[in-house]
Scaffold this active site. Structure first.
Site, PDB file in Angstrom:
ATOM      1  N   ASP A   3       0.830  -1.206   0.000  1.00 30.58           N
ATOM      2  CA  ASP A   3       0.000   0.000   0.000  1.00 30.58           C
ATOM      3  C   ASP A   3       0.866   1.257   0.000  1.00 30.58           C
ATOM      4  O   ASP A   3       1.966   1.260   0.555  1.00 30.58           O
ATOM      5  CB  ASP A   3      -0.937  -0.022   1.214  1.00 30.58           C
ATOM      6  N   ASN A  61       1.281   3.295  -2.993  1.00 31.46           N
ATOM      7  CA  ASN A  61       1.782   3.681  -4.329  1.00 31.46           C
ATOM      8  C   ASN A  61       1.242   5.047  -4.764  1.00 31.46           C
ATOM      9  O   ASN A  61       1.979   5.877  -5.293  1.00 31.46           O
ATOM     10  CB  ASN A  61       1.357   2.653  -5.388  1.00 31.46           C
ATOM     11  N   ARG A  91       0.025   7.530  -2.888  1.00 26.20           N
ATOM     12  CA  ARG A  91       0.574   8.622  -2.079  1.00 26.20           C
ATOM     13  C   ARG A  91       2.024   8.921  -2.457  1.00 26.20           C
ATOM     14  O   ARG A  91       2.446  10.066  -2.481  1.00 26.20           O
ATOM     15  CB  ARG A  91       0.484   8.269  -0.580  1.00 26.20           C
ATOM     16  N   ARG A 139      -0.701   8.745 -10.457  1.00 26.27           N
ATOM     17  CA  ARG A 139      -0.738   7.573  -9.561  1.00 26.27           C
ATOM     18  C   ARG A 139      -0.038   6.363 -10.181  1.00 26.27           C
ATOM     19  O   ARG A 139       0.603   5.592  -9.496  1.00 26.27           O
ATOM     20  CB  ARG A 139      -2.198   7.203  -9.223  1.00 26.27           C
ATOM     21  N   HIS A 175       2.584   3.061  -9.061  1.00 28.56           N
ATOM     22  CA  HIS A 175       2.442   1.612  -9.280  1.00 28.56           C
ATOM     23  C   HIS A 175       3.685   1.070 -10.006  1.00 28.56           C
ATOM     24  O   HIS A 175       4.148  -0.023  -9.710  1.00 28.56           O
ATOM     25  CB  HIS A 175       1.182   1.306 -10.093  1.00 28.56           C
ATOM     26  N   SER A 185      -7.414  -5.775  -5.448  1.00 26.77           N
ATOM     27  CA  SER A 185      -8.478  -6.371  -4.636  1.00 26.77           C
ATOM     28  C   SER A 185      -9.805  -6.362  -5.402  1.00 26.77           C
ATOM     29  O   SER A 185      -9.961  -5.627  -6.384  1.00 26.77           O
ATOM     30  CB  SER A 185      -8.632  -5.595  -3.323  1.00 26.77           C
ATOM     31  N   THR A 186     -10.751  -7.137  -4.904  1.00 26.95           N
ATOM     32  CA  THR A 186     -12.085  -7.143  -5.530  1.00 26.95           C
ATOM     33  C   THR A 186     -12.735  -5.760  -5.414  1.00 26.95           C
ATOM     34  O   THR A 186     -13.678  -5.459  -6.142  1.00 26.95           O
ATOM     35  CB  THR A 186     -13.005  -8.209  -4.875  1.00 26.95           C
ATOM     36  N   ARG A 215     -11.768   2.012  -8.778  1.00 29.09           N
ATOM     37  CA  ARG A 215     -10.846   3.067  -9.228  1.00 29.09           C
ATOM     38  C   ARG A 215     -11.099   3.427 -10.698  1.00 29.09           C
ATOM     39  O   ARG A 215     -11.853   2.739 -11.395  1.00 29.09           O
ATOM     40  CB  ARG A 215      -9.415   2.594  -9.024  1.00 29.09           C
ATOM     41  N   LEU A 245      11.230 -20.798  -4.174  1.00 25.27           N
ATOM     42  CA  LEU A 245      10.363 -19.755  -3.622  1.00 25.27           C
ATOM     43  C   LEU A 245       9.076 -19.780  -4.426  1.00 25.27           C
ATOM     44  O   LEU A 245       9.123 -19.871  -5.646  1.00 25.27           O
ATOM     45  CB  LEU A 245      11.035 -18.371  -3.773  1.00 25.27           C
ATOM     46  N   ARG A 288      -5.206  -1.727   8.566  1.00 26.99           N
ATOM     47  CA  ARG A 288      -6.399  -2.538   8.297  1.00 26.99           C
ATOM     48  C   ARG A 288      -6.030  -3.634   7.316  1.00 26.99           C
ATOM     49  O   ARG A 288      -4.973  -3.622   6.698  1.00 26.99           O
ATOM     50  CB  ARG A 288      -7.556  -1.675   7.776  1.00 26.99           C
ATOM     51  N   SER A 310      -8.274  -4.773   4.799  1.00 27.21           N
ATOM     52  CA  SER A 310      -8.851  -4.517   3.473  1.00 27.21           C
ATOM     53  C   SER A 310      -9.190  -5.786   2.693  1.00 27.21           C
ATOM     54  O   SER A 310      -8.874  -5.899   1.503  1.00 27.21           O
ATOM     55  CB  SER A 310      -7.922  -3.608   2.644  1.00 27.21           C
TER      56      SER A 310
HETATM   57  C1  IPE Z   1      -5.487  -2.904  -0.404  1.00 25.98           C
HETATM   58  O1  IPE Z   1      -5.146  -1.573  -0.560  1.00 25.98           O
HETATM   59  C2  IPE Z   1      -5.441  -3.620  -1.710  1.00 25.98           C
HETATM   60  C3  IPE Z   1      -4.133  -3.816  -2.309  1.00 25.98           C
HETATM   61  C4  IPE Z   1      -2.975  -3.492  -1.786  1.00 25.98           C
HETATM   62  C5  IPE Z   1      -4.156  -4.445  -3.604  1.00 25.98           C
HETATM   63  P1  IPE Z   1      -6.246  -0.440  -0.803  1.00 25.98           P
HETATM   64  O2  IPE Z   1      -5.492   0.844  -0.888  1.00 25.98           O
HETATM   65  O3  IPE Z   1      -7.122  -0.795  -1.925  1.00 25.98           O
HETATM   66  O4  IPE Z   1      -7.100  -0.512   0.547  1.00 25.98           O
HETATM   67  P2  IPE Z   1      -8.008   0.581   1.267  1.00 25.98           P
HETATM   68  O5  IPE Z   1      -8.995   1.068   0.254  1.00 25.98           O
HETATM   69  O6  IPE Z   1      -7.096   1.687   1.709  1.00 25.98           O
HETATM   70  O7  IPE Z   1      -8.616  -0.130   2.424  1.00 25.98           O
HETATM   71  C1  IPE Z   2      -1.574   0.021  -3.422  1.00 30.57           C
HETATM   72  O1  IPE Z   2      -1.320   1.384  -3.481  1.00 30.57           O
HETATM   73  C2  IPE Z   2      -1.675  -0.606  -4.772  1.00 30.57           C
HETATM   74  C3  IPE Z   2      -3.036  -1.030  -5.163  1.00 30.57           C
HETATM   75  C4  IPE Z   2      -4.105  -0.985  -4.420  1.00 30.57           C
HETATM   76  C5  IPE Z   2      -3.177  -1.542  -6.525  1.00 30.57           C
HETATM   77  P1  IPE Z   2      -2.514   2.426  -3.533  1.00 30.57           P
HETATM   78  O2  IPE Z   2      -2.811   2.719  -4.961  1.00 30.57           O
HETATM   79  O3  IPE Z   2      -3.655   1.972  -2.724  1.00 30.57           O
HETATM   80  O4  IPE Z   2      -1.814   3.689  -2.867  1.00 30.57           O
HETATM   81  P2  IPE Z   2      -2.497   4.759  -1.907  1.00 30.57           P
HETATM   82  O5  IPE Z   2      -3.124   4.022  -0.771  1.00 30.57           O
HETATM   83  O6  IPE Z   2      -3.511   5.482  -2.729  1.00 30.57           O
HETATM   84  O7  IPE Z   2      -1.364   5.626  -1.478  1.00 30.57           O
HETATM   85 MG    MG Z   3      -4.158   2.251  -0.781  1.00 35.60          MG
END
Ligand code: IPE
Ligand code: IPE
Ligand code: MG
Length: 232
Positions: A17, A19, A21, A30, A34, A62-63, A68, A128, A185, A187
């Site tokens: 999590d 990416n 930000r 964004r 990634h 995630s589902t 997005r 692995l 969390r 998630s």
């Molecule tokens: C969880 O991150 C899903 C993945 C890392 C793929 P999110 O950024 O989607 O989760 P929330 O929305 O902050 O809970």
């Molecule tokens: C996690 O980074 C990657 C995915 C959920 C695909 P985010 O894209 O959720 O990054 P933040 O939480 O917005 O910073």
């Molecule tokens: Mg996130």
């Protein structure tokens, strides 16, 4: 420094999590977060090999991430496809077995093909095992498992029946779950499988995650006292 570390987790699962930000902080789109996140996956796989971790699961989509923008979703799929294609020889050379958790039906054909090709090429390796959780949800995993059991004629099920019907049926439950970026969390990650996982929430944003953070995480894990409800 010796790379030998005792009391290692067998299975590390990572909620990557931060990416978005990471990118926003730099005034970048964004998807460049990634892209940089993919490099952190590469570093983490190398670190798993170096320190002898057997299973590593990355939560990549995630589902709920379908909420997005189409641009961001397409960008993530493209990065994944690029990453799998670019690394197919590396995975073979390093004897890394690639698998996925989740439902890949809705993905673009070329991404599915890249994934199935690399799975086929690496299926016999066991140094692995890397799993990508894509279009994965913990609740969805449980619901699909129970439906599978119902379809096979079960009318009463046990905990191990469920464990054996989940997407993770061939791998151990995660010993250690790391979520970067400071969010505390789950998630909808591996809900059933995490019953006794140790959890760790470092502040580092995923694109910045490197071997130093990985090593620190292993040290945190080593200090944990896993009791599984007993007394130790
Ligand atoms: C969880 O991150 C899903 C993945 C890392 C793929 P999110 O950024 O989607 O989760 P929330 O929305 O902050 O809970
Ligand atoms: C996690 O980074 C990657 C995915 C959920 C695909 P985010 O894209 O959720 O990054 P933040 O939480 O917005 O910073
Ligand atoms: Mg996130």
């Amino acid at each position: 420094m010796s790379s030998k570390i005792y009391k290692l987790p067998s299975h590390i699962a990572i909620i990557m999590d931060g990416n978005g930000r990471w990118a926003t902080k730099r005034g970048l789109p964004r998807n460049s977060g990634h892209r940089e996140g993919v490099r952190a996956i590469e570093r983490t796989i190398n670190a798993c090999l170096k320190y002898g971790i057997k299973y590593c699961t990355f939560f990549a989509f995630s589902t709920e991430n379908w909420k997005r923008s189409k641009e961001e979703i397409d960008g993530i799929f493209e990065l994944l496809r690029e990453y799998l294609k670019k690394n197919d020889n590396t995975f073979v050379e390093k004897e890394v077995k690639i698998s996925y958790l989740g439902v890949i039906d809705p993905f673009p054909e070329d991404l599915k093909k890249a994934l199935l090709d690399i799975m086929e090429k690496t299926k016999s390796f066991d140094k692995l095992e890397v799993n990508f959780a894509i279009n994965y949800g913990g609740r969805d995993d449980i619901v699909r498992a129970v439906n599978k059991l119902l379809q096979s004629g079960y009318n009463k099920i046990t905990e191990s029946d469920i464990l054996n019907a989940l997407d993770t049926k061939n791998i151990p439950e995660p010993d250690f779950v790391i979520r970067t970026s400071g969010e505390m969390r789950i998630s909808n990650f591996l809900l059933y499988q995490m019953a006794y996982s140790e959890l760790y929430f470092p502040k580092v944003l995923w694109p910045d995650f490197n071997e130093k953070h990985f090593l620190k995480a292993l040290k945190v894990y080593q200090k944990r006292n896993r009791r599984f409800g007993g007394i130790k």
